[in-house]
Design an enzyme around this catalytic site. Structure first.
Site, PDB file in Angstrom:
ATOM      1  N   ASP A  21       0.846  -1.150  -0.040  1.00 36.47           N
ATOM      2  CA  ASP A  21       0.051  -0.159  -0.016  1.00 36.47           C
ATOM      3  C   ASP A  21       0.880   1.322  -0.050  1.00 36.47           C
ATOM      4  O   ASP A  21       1.948   1.221   0.239  1.00 36.47           O
ATOM      5  CB  ASP A  21      -0.814   0.194   1.291  1.00 36.47           C
ATOM      6  CG  ASP A  21      -2.106   0.908   1.043  1.00 36.47           C
ATOM      7  OD1 ASP A  21      -2.145   1.530   0.077  1.00 36.47           O
ATOM      8  OD2 ASP A  21      -2.887   1.085   2.002  1.00 36.47           O
ATOM      9  N   ASN A  23       1.348   3.511  -2.830  1.00 40.68           N
ATOM     10  CA  ASN A  23       1.785   3.691  -4.114  1.00 40.68           C
ATOM     11  C   ASN A  23       1.291   5.202  -4.810  1.00 40.68           C
ATOM     12  O   ASN A  23       2.047   5.952  -5.192  1.00 40.68           O
ATOM     13  CB  ASN A  23       1.179   2.829  -5.297  1.00 40.68           C
ATOM     14  CG  ASN A  23       2.035   1.393  -5.210  1.00 40.68           C
ATOM     15  OD1 ASN A  23       2.860   1.401  -4.204  1.00 40.68           O
ATOM     16  ND2 ASN A  23       1.574   0.484  -5.908  1.00 40.68           N
ATOM     17  N   GLY A  24      -0.046   5.548  -4.456  1.00 40.82           N
ATOM     18  CA  GLY A  24      -0.520   6.691  -4.635  1.00 40.82           C
ATOM     19  C   GLY A  24      -0.011   7.813  -3.949  1.00 40.82           C
ATOM     20  O   GLY A  24       0.408   9.055  -4.548  1.00 40.82           O
ATOM     21  N   ARG A  34      -0.616   8.729 -10.307  1.00 37.56           N
ATOM     22  CA  ARG A  34      -0.800   7.673  -9.394  1.00 37.56           C
ATOM     23  C   ARG A  34      -0.189   6.290 -10.199  1.00 37.56           C
ATOM     24  O   ARG A  34       0.489   5.556  -9.489  1.00 37.56           O
ATOM     25  CB  ARG A  34      -2.163   7.413  -8.909  1.00 37.56           C
ATOM     26  CG  ARG A  34      -2.725   8.588  -7.987  1.00 37.56           C
ATOM     27  CD  ARG A  34      -4.108   8.135  -7.560  1.00 37.56           C
ATOM     28  NE  ARG A  34      -4.407   6.847  -7.133  1.00 37.56           N
ATOM     29  CZ  ARG A  34      -4.156   6.756  -5.742  1.00 37.56           C
ATOM     30  NH1 ARG A  34      -3.943   7.434  -4.942  1.00 37.56           N
ATOM     31  NH2 ARG A  34      -4.312   5.514  -5.464  1.00 37.56           N
ATOM     32  N   HIS A  38       2.350   3.181  -9.006  1.00 33.15           N
ATOM     33  CA  HIS A  38       2.009   2.064  -9.154  1.00 33.15           C
ATOM     34  C   HIS A  38       3.434   1.143 -10.032  1.00 33.15           C
ATOM     35  O   HIS A  38       3.678   0.074  -9.552  1.00 33.15           O
ATOM     36  CB  HIS A  38       0.754   1.687  -9.806  1.00 33.15           C
ATOM     37  CG  HIS A  38      -0.421   2.033  -9.230  1.00 33.15           C
ATOM     38  ND1 HIS A  38      -0.622   1.753  -8.072  1.00 33.15           N
ATOM     39  CD2 HIS A  38      -1.635   2.617  -9.611  1.00 33.15           C
ATOM     40  CE1 HIS A  38      -1.784   2.418  -7.460  1.00 33.15           C
ATOM     41  NE2 HIS A  38      -2.428   2.842  -8.367  1.00 33.15           N
ATOM     42  N   SER A  66      -7.748  -5.312  -4.917  1.00 35.24           N
ATOM     43  CA  SER A  66      -8.738  -5.969  -4.307  1.00 35.24           C
ATOM     44  C   SER A  66     -10.185  -5.948  -4.793  1.00 35.24           C
ATOM     45  O   SER A  66     -10.308  -5.135  -5.759  1.00 35.24           O
ATOM     46  CB  SER A  66      -8.852  -5.003  -2.921  1.00 35.24           C
ATOM     47  OG  SER A  66      -9.310  -3.974  -3.128  1.00 35.24           O
ATOM     48  N   THR A  67     -11.046  -6.647  -4.367  1.00 34.92           N
ATOM     49  CA  THR A  67     -12.313  -6.548  -4.940  1.00 34.92           C
ATOM     50  C   THR A  67     -13.136  -5.259  -5.022  1.00 34.92           C
ATOM     51  O   THR A  67     -13.877  -4.986  -5.676  1.00 34.92           O
ATOM     52  CB  THR A  67     -13.357  -7.652  -4.176  1.00 34.92           C
ATOM     53  OG1 THR A  67     -13.138  -7.340  -2.763  1.00 34.92           O
ATOM     54  CG2 THR A  67     -12.939  -9.010  -4.624  1.00 34.92           C
ATOM     55  N   GLU A  68     -12.513  -4.419  -3.894  1.00 33.32           N
ATOM     56  CA  GLU A  68     -13.135  -3.026  -3.736  1.00 33.32           C
ATOM     57  C   GLU A  68     -12.209  -2.274  -4.778  1.00 33.32           C
ATOM     58  O   GLU A  68     -12.782  -0.923  -5.086  1.00 33.32           O
ATOM     59  CB  GLU A  68     -12.796  -2.596  -2.305  1.00 33.32           C
ATOM     60  CG  GLU A  68     -13.856  -3.403  -1.481  1.00 33.32           C
ATOM     61  CD  GLU A  68     -13.596  -4.664  -0.753  1.00 33.32           C
ATOM     62  OE1 GLU A  68     -12.267  -5.058  -1.088  1.00 33.32           O
ATOM     63  OE2 GLU A  68     -14.506  -5.431  -0.910  1.00 33.32           O
ATOM     64  N   LEU A 132       9.975 -20.678  -4.513  1.00 37.85           N
ATOM     65  CA  LEU A 132       9.194 -19.791  -3.915  1.00 37.85           C
ATOM     66  C   LEU A 132       7.712 -20.016  -4.458  1.00 37.85           C
ATOM     67  O   LEU A 132       7.567 -19.768  -5.801  1.00 37.85           O
ATOM     68  CB  LEU A 132       9.816 -18.320  -4.057  1.00 37.85           C
ATOM     69  CG  LEU A 132       8.767 -17.247  -3.378  1.00 37.85           C
ATOM     70  CD1 LEU A 132       9.052 -17.276  -1.748  1.00 37.85           C
ATOM     71  CD2 LEU A 132       9.221 -16.113  -4.192  1.00 37.85           C
ATOM     72  N   ARG A 185       2.362  -4.435   6.281  1.00 32.65           N
ATOM     73  CA  ARG A 185       1.400  -3.651   5.555  1.00 32.65           C
ATOM     74  C   ARG A 185       2.112  -2.332   5.346  1.00 32.65           C
ATOM     75  O   ARG A 185       2.530  -1.873   6.535  1.00 32.65           O
ATOM     76  CB  ARG A 185       0.067  -3.088   6.247  1.00 32.65           C
ATOM     77  CG  ARG A 185      -0.753  -2.028   5.472  1.00 32.65           C
ATOM     78  CD  ARG A 185      -2.286  -2.313   5.507  1.00 32.65           C
ATOM     79  NE  ARG A 185      -2.849  -1.274   4.741  1.00 32.65           N
ATOM     80  CZ  ARG A 185      -3.922  -1.328   4.271  1.00 32.65           C
ATOM     81  NH1 ARG A 185      -5.011  -2.205   4.938  1.00 32.65           N
ATOM     82  NH2 ARG A 185      -4.623  -0.610   3.195  1.00 32.65           N
ATOM     83  N   GLU A 204       1.429 -12.768  12.601  1.00 35.41           N
ATOM     84  CA  GLU A 204       1.865 -11.589  13.166  1.00 35.41           C
ATOM     85  C   GLU A 204       1.961 -10.516  12.048  1.00 35.41           C
ATOM     86  O   GLU A 204       1.808 -10.855  11.050  1.00 35.41           O
ATOM     87  CB  GLU A 204       3.558 -11.870  13.488  1.00 35.41           C
ATOM     88  CG  GLU A 204       3.654 -13.255  14.596  1.00 35.41           C
ATOM     89  CD  GLU A 204       3.023 -12.651  16.021  1.00 35.41           C
ATOM     90  OE1 GLU A 204       3.196 -11.491  16.306  1.00 35.41           O
ATOM     91  OE2 GLU A 204       2.429 -13.622  16.585  1.00 35.41           O
TER      92      GLU A 204
HETATM   93  C1  IPE Z   1      -5.516  -2.655  -0.084  1.00 34.83           C
HETATM   94  O1  IPE Z   1      -5.063  -1.086  -0.166  1.00 34.83           O
HETATM   95  C2  IPE Z   1      -5.391  -3.034  -1.329  1.00 34.83           C
HETATM   96  C3  IPE Z   1      -4.146  -3.535  -2.224  1.00 34.83           C
HETATM   97  C4  IPE Z   1      -3.033  -3.055  -1.548  1.00 34.83           C
HETATM   98  C5  IPE Z   1      -4.085  -3.862  -3.470  1.00 34.83           C
HETATM   99  P1  IPE Z   1      -6.264  -0.103  -0.402  1.00 34.83           P
HETATM  100  O2  IPE Z   1      -5.567   1.059  -0.518  1.00 34.83           O
HETATM  101  O3  IPE Z   1      -7.125  -0.424  -1.311  1.00 34.83           O
HETATM  102  O4  IPE Z   1      -6.777  -0.212   0.844  1.00 34.83           O
HETATM  103  P2  IPE Z   1      -7.842   0.870   1.890  1.00 34.83           P
HETATM  104  O5  IPE Z   1      -8.721   1.342   0.772  1.00 34.83           O
HETATM  105  O6  IPE Z   1      -6.903   2.007   2.187  1.00 34.83           O
HETATM  106  O7  IPE Z   1      -8.499   0.162   3.004  1.00 34.83           O
HETATM  107  C1  IPE Z   2      -1.552   0.141  -3.441  1.00 33.11           C
HETATM  108  O1  IPE Z   2      -1.486   1.724  -3.451  1.00 33.11           O
HETATM  109  C2  IPE Z   2      -1.968  -0.344  -4.505  1.00 33.11           C
HETATM  110  C3  IPE Z   2      -3.141  -0.543  -5.138  1.00 33.11           C
HETATM  111  C4  IPE Z   2      -4.178  -0.565  -4.111  1.00 33.11           C
HETATM  112  C5  IPE Z   2      -3.493  -1.263  -6.262  1.00 33.11           C
HETATM  113  P1  IPE Z   2      -2.493   2.689  -3.323  1.00 33.11           P
HETATM  114  O2  IPE Z   2      -2.858   2.927  -4.775  1.00 33.11           O
HETATM  115  O3  IPE Z   2      -3.679   2.269  -2.710  1.00 33.11           O
HETATM  116  O4  IPE Z   2      -1.591   3.839  -2.784  1.00 33.11           O
HETATM  117  P2  IPE Z   2      -2.348   5.053  -1.881  1.00 33.11           P
HETATM  118  O5  IPE Z   2      -3.039   4.289  -0.420  1.00 33.11           O
HETATM  119  O6  IPE Z   2      -3.518   5.686  -2.362  1.00 33.11           O
HETATM  120  O7  IPE Z   2      -1.391   5.975  -1.456  1.00 33.11           O
HETATM  121 MG    MG Z   3      -4.283   2.465  -0.533  1.00 37.01          MG
END
Ligand code: IPE
Ligand code: IPE
Ligand code: MG
Length: 243
Positions: A21, A23-24, A34, A38, A66-68, A132, A185, A204
């Site tokens: 998490d 990247n953005g 963004r 990625h 993710s599915t979301e 792996l 995370r 853990e």
């Molecule tokens: C979780 O990160 C999903 C991935 C890393 C692929 P998100 O950025 O989608 O999660 P939320 O929205 O902060 O919970």
């Molecule tokens: C994680 O980075 C990658 C994916 C969820 C695909 P984000 O894109 O969620 O980055 P932030 O959380 O917005 O910084």
């Molecule tokens: Mg994120």
């Protein structure tokens, strides 16, 4: 760095799972789009896969989509699909040479037929590799995984008496992988975001404020060292806590 990293194999997590998490925010902090974040995150993934092999981790599960995440702006979703496709096109051969076995967790049906086919071909190509196991969580959601498991159990005519923890494990996308020992995370968020919600019952957690593109080998080693120093009790009492 390699020679200073000394964790005995029994203290090394067999299965590491990572919520990649931030990247953005990494991109935003550099005034970049963004998708540049990625891409940088994908570059970092190559390093972390290699480090995993070096550190003796046997299973690595990475949360890539993710599915979301379908709820993001269409251009970002398209960009993420494109990056996944690119990774298969450009990295597969090398990963195969290095003995990485690719697996997918989540639903492939929603991807384009082209990408769907590429993922299946990558799984087939690498299925006998043993160095792996790399589980790629793409279009993965922990709740969706449980729905999928229940649907399949019902379809198979499983009776109520037959349902137990072991059977449920067999119906999850992660069948064949042990539960994650360590979940990392990046970017500081304190939530599961629907990742491995069943399998993480006794994992853990290691959470770092570092954004994923900056999570380097040194930080990875630190996470593994922290894990090695933990006392996993699984609801019991460890010897040193007895009088
Ligand atoms: C979780 O990160 C999903 C991935 C890393 C692929 P998100 O950025 O989608 O999660 P939320 O929205 O902060 O919970
Ligand atoms: C994680 O980075 C990658 C994916 C969820 C695909 P984000 O894109 O969620 O980055 P932030 O959380 O917005 O910084
Ligand atoms: Mg994120």
């Amino acid at each position: 760095m390699g020679e200073t990293f000394q964790i005995p194999p029994e203290k090394t997590p067999k299965h590491v799972a990572i919520i990649m998490d931030g990247n953005g925010r990494w991109a935003l902090s550099r005034g970049k789009p963004r998708l540049a974040g990625h891409r940088a995150g994908t570059e970092n993934l190559r390093r972390v896969i290699r480090a995993s092999v070096e550190f003796g981790v046997k299973y690595l599960t990475i949360y890539a989509f993710s599915t979301e995440n379908w709820g993001r702006p269409p251009a970002e979703v398209r960009g993420l699909m494109h990056i996944f496709e690119n990774v298969i096109d450009h990295e597969l051969e090398e990963l195969h040479q290095e003995g990485v076995q690719l697996r997918h967790i989540g639903r492939l049906e929603k991807l384009t037929p082209k990408l769907h086919k590429k993922v299946l071909a990558a799984i087939e190509l690498t299925k006998n590799n043993t160095r792996l196991v790399l589980n790629i969580a793409f279009n993965y959601g922990g709740r969706d995984e449980i729905v999928y498991a229940v649907q399949n159990m019902l379809q198979d005519g499983v009776s109520a008496e037959e349902v137990n923890i072991e059977l449920i494990n067999k119906y999850l996308f992660t069948v064949g992988s042990p539960d994650p020992d360590l979940i990392i995370r990046t970017s500081g968020e304190l939530r599961t975001s629907n990742f491995l919600i069943w399998q993480s019952a006794y994992s853990e957690w290691y959470i770092t404020p570092t954004f994923w593109p900056d999570f380097d080998k040194k930080e990875y080693a630190k996470a593994l060292q922290t894990y090695a120093d933990r006392d996993r009790r699984y609801g019991g009492v460890s010897d040193e806590h007895y009088e």
